[in-house]
Design a protein around this motif. Structure first.
Motif, PDB file in Angstrom:
ATOM      1  N   TYR A 255      61.534  65.959  41.464  1.00 49.10           N
ATOM      2  CA  TYR A 255      60.539  66.522  42.382  1.00 49.10           C
ATOM      3  C   TYR A 255      60.417  65.654  43.638  1.00 49.10           C
ATOM      4  O   TYR A 255      60.380  66.180  44.762  1.00 49.10           O
ATOM      5  N   GLN A 256      60.407  64.339  43.464  1.00 45.99           N
ATOM      6  CA  GLN A 256      60.358  63.434  44.610  1.00 45.99           C
ATOM      7  C   GLN A 256      61.577  63.629  45.515  1.00 45.99           C
ATOM      8  O   GLN A 256      61.450  63.707  46.747  1.00 45.99           O
ATOM      9  N   GLN A 257      62.755  63.718  44.893  1.00 48.01           N
ATOM     10  CA  GLN A 257      63.983  63.887  45.677  1.00 48.01           C
ATOM     11  C   GLN A 257      64.013  65.241  46.382  1.00 48.01           C
ATOM     12  O   GLN A 257      64.522  65.365  47.502  1.00 48.01           O
ATOM     13  N   ASP A 258      63.459  66.273  45.741  1.00 50.52           N
ATOM     14  CA  ASP A 258      63.387  67.587  46.375  1.00 50.52           C
ATOM     15  C   ASP A 258      62.488  67.540  47.611  1.00 50.52           C
ATOM     16  O   ASP A 258      62.816  68.132  48.653  1.00 50.52           O
ATOM     17  N   ILE A 259      61.359  66.847  47.502  1.00 53.80           N
ATOM     18  CA  ILE A 259      60.455  66.719  48.653  1.00 53.80           C
ATOM     19  C   ILE A 259      61.172  66.034  49.807  1.00 53.80           C
ATOM     20  O   ILE A 259      61.096  66.471  50.966  1.00 53.80           O
ATOM     21  N   ILE A 260      61.894  64.958  49.499  1.00 53.25           N
ATOM     22  CA  ILE A 260      62.632  64.226  50.527  1.00 53.25           C
ATOM     23  C   ILE A 260      63.682  65.125  51.185  1.00 53.25           C
ATOM     24  O   ILE A 260      63.827  65.161  52.407  1.00 53.25           O
ATOM     25  N   ALA A 261      64.423  65.897  50.353  1.00 54.47           N
ATOM     26  CA  ALA A 261      65.461  66.792  50.879  1.00 54.47           C
ATOM     27  C   ALA A 261      64.856  67.880  51.756  1.00 54.47           C
ATOM     28  O   ALA A 261      65.372  68.189  52.845  1.00 54.47           O
ATOM     29  N   PHE A 262      63.742  68.473  51.317  1.00 57.70           N
ATOM     30  CA  PHE A 262      63.098  69.519  52.108  1.00 57.70           C
ATOM     31  C   PHE A 262      62.569  68.970  53.430  1.00 57.70           C
ATOM     32  O   PHE A 262      62.622  69.652  54.456  1.00 57.70           O
ATOM     33  N   LEU A 263      62.045  67.741  53.414  1.00 60.07           N
ATOM     34  CA  LEU A 263      61.570  67.128  54.656  1.00 60.07           C
ATOM     35  C   LEU A 263      62.726  66.909  55.629  1.00 60.07           C
ATOM     36  O   LEU A 263      62.602  67.184  56.831  1.00 60.07           O
ATOM     37  N   ARG A 264      63.841  66.430  55.124  1.00 65.44           N
ATOM     38  CA  ARG A 264      64.993  66.163  56.000  1.00 65.44           C
ATOM     39  C   ARG A 264      65.571  67.454  56.576  1.00 65.44           C
ATOM     40  O   ARG A 264      66.114  67.457  57.685  1.00 65.44           O
ATOM     41  N   LEU A 265      65.464  68.545  55.826  1.00 64.40           N
ATOM     42  CA  LEU A 265      66.056  69.812  56.268  1.00 64.40           C
ATOM     43  C   LEU A 265      65.082  70.701  57.037  1.00 64.40           C
ATOM     44  O   LEU A 265      65.472  71.760  57.518  1.00 64.40           O
ATOM     45  N   HIS A 266      63.820  70.284  57.124  1.00 64.76           N
ATOM     46  CA  HIS A 266      62.825  71.106  57.821  1.00 64.76           C
ATOM     47  C   HIS A 266      63.213  71.252  59.288  1.00 64.76           C
ATOM     48  O   HIS A 266      63.590  70.275  59.943  1.00 64.76           O
ATOM     49  N   ARG A 267      63.106  72.436  59.816  1.00 63.69           N
ATOM     50  CA  ARG A 267      63.598  72.696  61.170  1.00 63.69           C
ATOM     51  C   ARG A 267      62.821  71.925  62.246  1.00 63.69           C
ATOM     52  O   ARG A 267      63.326  71.708  63.341  1.00 63.69           O
ATOM     53  N   ALA A 268      61.596  71.476  61.932  1.00 68.69           N
ATOM     54  CA  ALA A 268      60.782  70.774  62.925  1.00 68.69           C
ATOM     55  C   ALA A 268      60.991  69.264  62.900  1.00 68.69           C
ATOM     56  O   ALA A 268      60.466  68.568  63.767  1.00 68.69           O
ATOM     57  N   VAL A 269      61.752  68.766  61.930  1.00 67.28           N
ATOM     58  CA  VAL A 269      61.891  67.316  61.756  1.00 67.28           C
ATOM     59  C   VAL A 269      63.151  66.813  62.450  1.00 67.28           C
ATOM     60  O   VAL A 269      64.259  67.269  62.174  1.00 67.28           O
ATOM     61  N   ALA A 270      62.958  65.852  63.352  1.00 66.86           N
ATOM     62  CA  ALA A 270      64.092  65.221  64.028  1.00 66.86           C
ATOM     63  C   ALA A 270      64.499  63.926  63.354  1.00 66.86           C
ATOM     64  O   ALA A 270      65.621  63.465  63.504  1.00 66.86           O
ATOM     65  N   GLY A 271      63.606  63.311  62.602  1.00 65.37           N
ATOM     66  CA  GLY A 271      63.913  62.060  61.921  1.00 65.37           C
ATOM     67  C   GLY A 271      62.661  61.436  61.335  1.00 65.37           C
ATOM     68  O   GLY A 271      61.552  61.961  61.462  1.00 65.37           O
ATOM     69  N   GLY A 272      62.857  60.292  60.667  1.00 69.73           N
ATOM     70  CA  GLY A 272      61.729  59.575  60.081  1.00 69.73           C
ATOM     71  C   GLY A 272      61.728  59.544  58.566  1.00 69.73           C
ATOM     72  O   GLY A 272      60.909  58.848  57.961  1.00 69.73           O
ATOM     73  N   ILE A 273      62.637  60.301  57.928  1.00 70.62           N
ATOM     74  CA  ILE A 273      62.696  60.303  56.454  1.00 70.62           C
ATOM     75  C   ILE A 273      63.746  59.263  56.065  1.00 70.62           C
ATOM     76  O   ILE A 273      64.861  59.581  55.649  1.00 70.62           O
ATOM     77  N   SER A 274      63.393  58.016  56.196  1.00 74.68           N
ATOM     78  CA  SER A 274      64.332  56.907  56.038  1.00 74.68           C
ATOM     79  C   SER A 274      64.417  56.431  54.596  1.00 74.68           C
ATOM     80  O   SER A 274      63.619  56.830  53.734  1.00 74.68           O
ATOM     81  N   ALA A 275      65.389  55.543  54.355  1.00 75.58           N
ATOM     82  CA  ALA A 275      65.525  54.955  53.013  1.00 75.58           C
ATOM     83  C   ALA A 275      64.308  54.103  52.674  1.00 75.58           C
ATOM     84  O   ALA A 275      63.851  54.086  51.521  1.00 75.58           O
ATOM     85  N   THR A 276      63.765  53.404  53.668  1.00 79.41           N
ATOM     86  CA  THR A 276      62.548  52.604  53.437  1.00 79.41           C
ATOM     87  C   THR A 276      61.395  53.500  53.021  1.00 79.41           C
ATOM     88  O   THR A 276      60.630  53.173  52.105  1.00 79.41           O
ATOM     89  N   ALA A 277      61.267  54.646  53.690  1.00 81.94           N
ATOM     90  CA  ALA A 277      60.211  55.595  53.334  1.00 81.94           C
ATOM     91  C   ALA A 277      60.385  56.094  51.905  1.00 81.94           C
ATOM     92  O   ALA A 277      59.403  56.271  51.171  1.00 81.94           O
TER      93      ALA A 277
END
Length: 360
Positions: A255-277
């Motif tokens: 579930y955590q990994q799915d949230i991360i994947a959906f955030l990275r693929l969201h059309r409004a997101v340019a960046g910020g879903i880093s490994a540190t996050a």
């Protein structure tokens, strides 16, 4: 699990006190945001939280575009302590931080502070950096190094941060990343304090009916030695140990990994879903469990962690760079679609029915 008296104390904490506790348990740092008109009251409230609730020393840095590296270094050395390691072999490294240029002119040159100012001082447990986003880039880099190495170099000494150390970047108004890239990513969580939620410690201190905003602080707020802190060092250490043994099931990790994947693929997101996050996301999910008297993480705790880990990290894409533009989308239509979308909206999209599926 934590004992019942400790859980009761945690349930009585305000939002600011709880955010501070989470960071102390995780041994990480945070951003606290509020309305511009309330930032001075929030500084006073956080000073009282550090002193009364946790019994910790604190220092306040009022940052601006004119803040120098010397201003930063001397401002955080507010707590009396043991002499610094002025004979340290790494002392020569300090010279590279304090260049003999007008931009980096020391406050020691403008005030009667002696060269041995730092010798009888130590770094405060809690550092409140007001308007850190307005500070020059080199000051923000210095703050980043302090958080990473827990050391700072003055002209005459090397100072080490205490074991319980928290750096709070106090910002006013705005959304999304406002600090330099790496400093922003180093911040564990972000929290917005609505002034309507009040300042309970400040209101209690000045309960004579006078306006909080009109209070002139005549002396620093310090822990009162005859009053025990509500949350002790042992309590924090106990919660920290419990978080390390929090159980996270395979389904919850997915579930955590799915949230991360959906955030990275969201059309409004340019960046910020880093490994540190991602590491912080997992860590916060575990830290929240003992605060709720649980020995395991739950989907609701994971969702709560996402709402605290990502708001200050997510960059909203420019319409002309949105990925559908590669296939001929109209830029005006894309701009209309993205209009008004912020980091919190993106997170709620991902956590909603159209996003990652919540495990049962």
């Amino acid at each position: 699990m934590a004992d019942e008296p400790l859980i009761d104390k945690i349930h009585d904490l305000s939002d600011l006190e709880l955010a501070t506790l989470i960071c102390l348990v995780a041994q990480e740092h945070c951003i606290i945001d509020t309305e511009p008109d309330s930032i001075d009251d929030l500084v006073l409230e956080l000073e009282l939280v550090a002193a009364k609730v946790f019994g910790l020393s604190h220092a306040v840095i009022d940052c601006s575009e004119h803040t120098s590296l010397d201003d930063f270094a001397y401002s955080i050395l507010s707590a009396e302590g043991s002499p610094a390691r002025s004979t340290s072999p790494v002392r020569t490294r300090a010279d590279s931080y304090f260049l003999n240029a007008p931009t980096f002119q020391s406050i020691a040159a403008r005030s009667p502070v002696s060269e041995n100012f730092a010798d009888n001082k130590s770094i405060a447990n809690v550092i409140i950096a007001k308007n850190l986003d307005e500070a020059p880039k080199q000051v923000q880099i210095q703050a980043l190094e302090l958080m990473r190495t827990k050391r700072i170099y003055t002209r005459t000494s090397v100072q080490s941060a205490p074991k319980r150390f928290l750096f709070i970047a106090l910002l006013a108004g705005g959304e999304g990343p406002r600090l330099t890239k790496h400093l922003n990513d180093q911040m564990f969580i972000s929290h917005f304090h609505d002034p309507e939620d009040g300042f309970p410690n400040l209101e209690e201190k000045y309960d004579d009916g006078s306006s909080i905003s009109s209070v002139v602080k005549k002396s620093p707020i310090v822990p009162e030695p005859y009053l025990l802190p509500r949350i002790s060092a042992m309590d924090i250490e106990h919660l920290s140990q419990l978080s390390e043994y929090t159980t996270v099931t395979v389904e919850l990790s997915e579930y955590q990994q799915d949230i991360i994947a959906f955030l990275r693929l969201h059309r409004a997101v340019a960046g910020g879903i880093s490994a540190t996050a991602t590491r912080n996301f997992d860590k916060l999910s575990k830290c929240l469990a003992p605060l709720h008297d649980l020995s395991y993480a739950t989907p609701s705790l994971v969702a709560l962690a996402a709402r605290k880990i990502y708001p200050h990290r997510i960059h909203i894409v420019q319409p002309e760079k949105e990925r559908s533009m590669q296939w001929g989308s109209d830029v005006d239509a894309v701009a209309a679609e993205l209009d008004g979308i912020g980091a919190e909206d993106v997170i709620e999209d991902v956590l909603g029915s159209a996003g990652a599926e919540t495990p049962l």
